[in-house]
Motif scaffolding. Structure first.
Motif, PDB file in Angstrom:
ATOM      1  N   UNK A  93     -27.378   5.106  19.016  1.00 40.05           N
ATOM      2  CA  UNK A  93     -27.995   4.995  17.688  1.00 40.05           C
ATOM      3  C   UNK A  93     -27.100   4.230  16.726  1.00 40.05           C
ATOM      4  N   UNK A  94     -25.811   4.539  16.719  1.00 42.46           N
ATOM      5  CA  UNK A  94     -24.890   3.845  15.816  1.00 42.46           C
ATOM      6  C   UNK A  94     -24.829   2.355  16.145  1.00 42.46           C
ATOM      7  N   UNK A  95     -24.769   2.029  17.441  1.00 43.02           N
ATOM      8  CA  UNK A  95     -24.696   0.623  17.852  1.00 43.02           C
ATOM      9  C   UNK A  95     -25.917  -0.145  17.360  1.00 43.02           C
ATOM     10  N   UNK A  96     -27.103   0.418  17.568  1.00 39.54           N
ATOM     11  CA  UNK A  96     -28.333  -0.288  17.215  1.00 39.54           C
ATOM     12  C   UNK A  96     -28.520  -0.330  15.700  1.00 39.54           C
ATOM     13  N   UNK A  97     -28.164   0.747  15.013  1.00 37.65           N
ATOM     14  CA  UNK A  97     -28.328   0.774  13.554  1.00 37.65           C
ATOM     15  C   UNK A  97     -27.559  -0.361  12.887  1.00 37.65           C
ATOM     16  N   UNK A  98     -26.405  -0.702  13.434  1.00 33.82           N
ATOM     17  CA  UNK A  98     -25.633  -1.822  12.880  1.00 33.82           C
ATOM     18  C   UNK A  98     -26.400  -3.130  13.016  1.00 33.82           C
ATOM     19  N   UNK A  99     -27.087  -3.310  14.141  1.00 33.04           N
ATOM     20  CA  UNK A  99     -27.876  -4.531  14.331  1.00 33.04           C
ATOM     21  C   UNK A  99     -29.096  -4.549  13.416  1.00 33.04           C
ATOM     22  N   UNK A 100     -29.710  -3.387  13.213  1.00 37.75           N
ATOM     23  CA  UNK A 100     -30.848  -3.319  12.293  1.00 37.75           C
ATOM     24  C   UNK A 100     -30.402  -3.683  10.883  1.00 37.75           C
ATOM     25  N   UNK A 101     -29.247  -3.171  10.487  1.00 38.80           N
ATOM     26  CA  UNK A 101     -28.718  -3.474   9.160  1.00 38.80           C
ATOM     27  C   UNK A 101     -28.429  -4.974   9.014  1.00 38.80           C
ATOM     28  N   UNK A 102     -27.955  -5.600  10.084  1.00 36.40           N
ATOM     29  CA  UNK A 102     -27.555  -7.000  10.012  1.00 36.40           C
ATOM     30  C   UNK A 102     -28.726  -7.964  10.188  1.00 36.40           C
ATOM     31  N   UNK A 103     -29.657  -7.625  11.083  1.00 38.08           N
ATOM     32  CA  UNK A 103     -30.684  -8.593  11.458  1.00 38.08           C
ATOM     33  C   UNK A 103     -32.106  -8.163  11.091  1.00 38.08           C
ATOM     34  N   UNK A 104     -32.298  -6.925  10.686  1.00 36.40           N
ATOM     35  CA  UNK A 104     -33.641  -6.454  10.401  1.00 36.40           C
ATOM     36  C   UNK A 104     -34.168  -6.949   9.068  1.00 36.40           C
ATOM     37  N   UNK A 145     -46.607 -14.207  21.539  1.00 37.38           N
ATOM     38  CA  UNK A 145     -47.206 -14.226  20.211  1.00 37.38           C
ATOM     39  C   UNK A 145     -48.693 -13.921  20.285  1.00 37.38           C
ATOM     40  N   UNK A 146     -49.150 -13.077  19.351  1.00 34.63           N
ATOM     41  CA  UNK A 146     -50.573 -12.776  19.260  1.00 34.63           C
ATOM     42  C   UNK A 146     -50.891 -12.551  17.781  1.00 34.63           C
ATOM     43  N   UNK A 147     -51.347 -13.600  17.111  1.00 33.60           N
ATOM     44  CA  UNK A 147     -51.606 -13.518  15.685  1.00 33.60           C
ATOM     45  C   UNK A 147     -50.321 -13.264  14.912  1.00 33.60           C
ATOM     46  N   UNK A 148     -50.316 -12.198  14.113  1.00 32.35           N
ATOM     47  CA  UNK A 148     -49.140 -11.881  13.315  1.00 32.35           C
ATOM     48  C   UNK A 148     -48.224 -10.876  14.023  1.00 32.35           C
ATOM     49  N   UNK A 149     -48.432 -10.706  15.330  1.00 33.64           N
ATOM     50  CA  UNK A 149     -47.596  -9.778  16.087  1.00 33.64           C
ATOM     51  C   UNK A 149     -47.274 -10.307  17.466  1.00 33.64           C
ATOM     52  N   UNK A 150     -46.932  -9.388  18.358  1.00 30.33           N
ATOM     53  CA  UNK A 150     -46.519  -9.741  19.717  1.00 30.33           C
ATOM     54  C   UNK A 150     -47.134  -8.755  20.698  1.00 30.33           C
ATOM     55  N   UNK A 151     -47.355  -9.231  21.927  1.00 30.26           N
ATOM     56  CA  UNK A 151     -47.783  -8.362  23.027  1.00 30.26           C
ATOM     57  C   UNK A 151     -46.651  -8.333  24.054  1.00 30.26           C
ATOM     58  N   UNK A 152     -46.185  -7.135  24.380  1.00 27.37           N
ATOM     59  CA  UNK A 152     -45.047  -6.962  25.276  1.00 27.37           C
ATOM     60  C   UNK A 152     -45.513  -6.340  26.586  1.00 27.37           C
ATOM     61  N   UNK A 219     -46.702  -5.145  19.114  1.00 29.18           N
ATOM     62  CA  UNK A 219     -45.568  -4.939  18.225  1.00 29.18           C
ATOM     63  C   UNK A 219     -45.692  -5.864  17.029  1.00 29.18           C
ATOM     64  N   UNK A 220     -45.676  -5.305  15.831  1.00 32.46           N
ATOM     65  CA  UNK A 220     -45.747  -6.120  14.617  1.00 32.46           C
ATOM     66  C   UNK A 220     -44.482  -6.964  14.481  1.00 32.46           C
ATOM     67  N   UNK A 221     -44.616  -8.121  13.849  1.00 36.82           N
ATOM     68  CA  UNK A 221     -43.480  -9.036  13.734  1.00 36.82           C
ATOM     69  C   UNK A 221     -42.356  -8.443  12.883  1.00 36.82           C
ATOM     70  N   UNK A 222     -42.653  -7.464  12.059  1.00 34.42           N
ATOM     71  CA  UNK A 222     -41.597  -6.867  11.227  1.00 34.42           C
ATOM     72  C   UNK A 222     -40.544  -6.155  12.073  1.00 34.42           C
ATOM     73  N   UNK A 223     -40.880  -5.854  13.339  1.00 34.76           N
ATOM     74  CA  UNK A 223     -39.934  -5.180  14.218  1.00 34.76           C
ATOM     75  C   UNK A 223     -39.038  -6.161  14.976  1.00 34.76           C
ATOM     76  N   UNK A 224     -39.193  -7.438  14.715  1.00 34.07           N
ATOM     77  CA  UNK A 224     -38.309  -8.433  15.333  1.00 34.07           C
ATOM     78  C   UNK A 224     -36.956  -8.428  14.628  1.00 34.07           C
ATOM     79  N   UNK A 225     -35.887  -8.554  15.431  1.00 35.07           N
ATOM     80  CA  UNK A 225     -34.526  -8.623  14.902  1.00 35.07           C
ATOM     81  C   UNK A 225     -33.982 -10.022  15.137  1.00 35.07           C
TER      82      UNK A 225
END
Length: 397
Positions: A93-104, A145-152, A219-225
């Motif tokens: 969690x700590x590792x990923x939270x740093x990336x969210x703070x930097x790239x989110x 890409x699928x419209x304003x989001x993504x299909x994974x 997945x909505x594009x807002x979740x892209x880092x």
């Protein structure tokens, strides 16, 4: 080198007492027993209590930001290790939270980050694939890409903690025609999204990890880092932390390498075997009266000490290899009763050596196999160049 005991200030001594009181209250025998049974290496009750009492927030911040000082952080880390706090999910969690703070995006940061220090949000790693080995850049999980989001679509192995987390730090391939390090995009995907299936896998040491399937997951594009196809840059810092290649601070108030937690368990097990070898049996003899026992035990203890003192990425290799080499010797010294697991009547050392033996192979693949790390050392530290895995040329007559 000064090996004298560190004298704590009055404030740090009071902090030490408060840490012990909290951990002894919440990390009980029942917590440890439940963790052995589930293999989760996570306890939600303990985690939420840490959040409510401010410990998670303090660990995420420096002393200047209202968190722990360097000395306090060392006390906290050692005390968590002493009582065996189930810890893996907080580490990711700590590792990923740093990336969210930097790239989110601001929207994503607002959704995720305030609930991390409360313990409500936990984050896991979605790197390895069923047929991908240790090279995460050979990613086949596709995001289209699928419209304003993504299909994974795809699958990830060894997503430890996924069943206890709310989001996964997911590496995807968004351009199969590009070079592998230029085809990657990172997402922070909510794990309650339709199309995600989490299946548990038990490892030989009793831990639980997961395989996670992604079937037409929107997945909505807002979740892209970070930027599209720039995922390798987003991934580099978390990978460096997991691999243990970050530089140590000069004050010495941290582990000399990653896997020191695992190495400390190895040291405790070796100490227990040494104590058992020095006790006299009903016939008045000690195991140490056999010279070969003393030799093998001494060799094992020396390997343990050397591994724990080895820094950086080298320490990761030294500790994992020492566990593989030392654990069979410890079991042999104790005899057949060493094969009995913890809390079993007649277990020679309450199952310590037996658990170490089962755990050792796993420690050699955490974050990548030992062979991968040896190649990294050879290539990036010793300057020996990239390994050549091509088949040998046929001999001509």
């Amino acid at each position: 080198m000064d090996f004298s005991r560190v004298e704590l200030s009055a404030d740090d001594a009071a902090f030490h007492d408060r840490v012990r009181q909290f951990l002894d209250t919440h990390v009980t025998d029942d917590v440890r027993r439940r963790d052995r049974e589930t293999g989760d290496n996570f306890d939600e009750g303990v985690h939420l209590a840490m959040g409510a009492d401010g410990w998670l927030s303090a660990e995420m911040n420096t002393g200047a930001d209202g968190g722990m000082t360097r000395v306090q952080r060392r006390i906290w880390d050692l005390e968590k290790r002493r009582v065996h706090v189930p810890w893996v999910t907080w580490g990711t969690t700590i590792i990923v939270a740093q990336s969210v703070r930097q790239f989110g995006s601001p929207e994503l940061r607002a959704e995720v980050l305030p609930r991390v220090p409360t313990g409500e949000v936990r984050l896991c790693l979605g790197y390895t694939e069923p047929d991908g080995g240790s090279d995460v850049a050979t990613c086949k999980t596709r995001a289209v890409r699928d419209g304003d989001g993504w299909i994974v679509n795809g699958a990830k192995m060894f997503t430890t903690g996924a069943h206890n987390c709310q989001y996964v730090f997911l590496i995807t391939n968004t351009d199969p025609q590009a070079r592998k390090h230029k085809s990657l995009t990172m997402f922070l995907v909510p794990l309650d999204t339709p199309g995600i299936e989490i299946q548990g896998i038990r490892t030989v040491d009793g831990d639980r990890t997961n395989i996670v399937y992604y079937g037409d997951v929107r997945v909505a594009d807002k979740y892209r880092l970070g930027e599209v196809n720039d995922g390798w840059r987003v991934l580099m810092e978390p990978l460096s932390v997991e691999h243990g290649v970050v530089d140590a601070d000069a004050d010495g108030l941290q582990d000399v390498s990653v896997l020191v937690h695992q190495g400390t368990v190895m040291a405790v097990s070796a100490d227990r075997v040494a104590a058992a070898a020095g006790r006299r049996g009903p016939d008045g003899r000690r195991l140490l009266d056999d010279g070969s026992v003393g030799y093998r035990l001494g060799r094992s203890l020396a390997r343990v000490e050397a591994a724990l003192a080895t820094p950086n990425m080298f320490g990761r290799v030294a500790i994992a290899q020492a566990m593989r080499d030392v654990s069979p010797d410890l079991m042999d010294i104790l005899g057949a009763a060493a094969a009995l697991p913890i809390e079993t009547d007649g277990a020679a050392d309450d199952g310590g050596a037996e658990y170490l033996y089962r755990w050792a192979p796993l420690c050699g693949i955490y974050g990548g196999t030992l062979e991968v790390f040896r190649n990294m050392i050879a290539q990036h530290v010793l300057g020996l160049g990239r390994p050549n895995y091509s088949p040998p040329k046929a001999k001509t007559s």
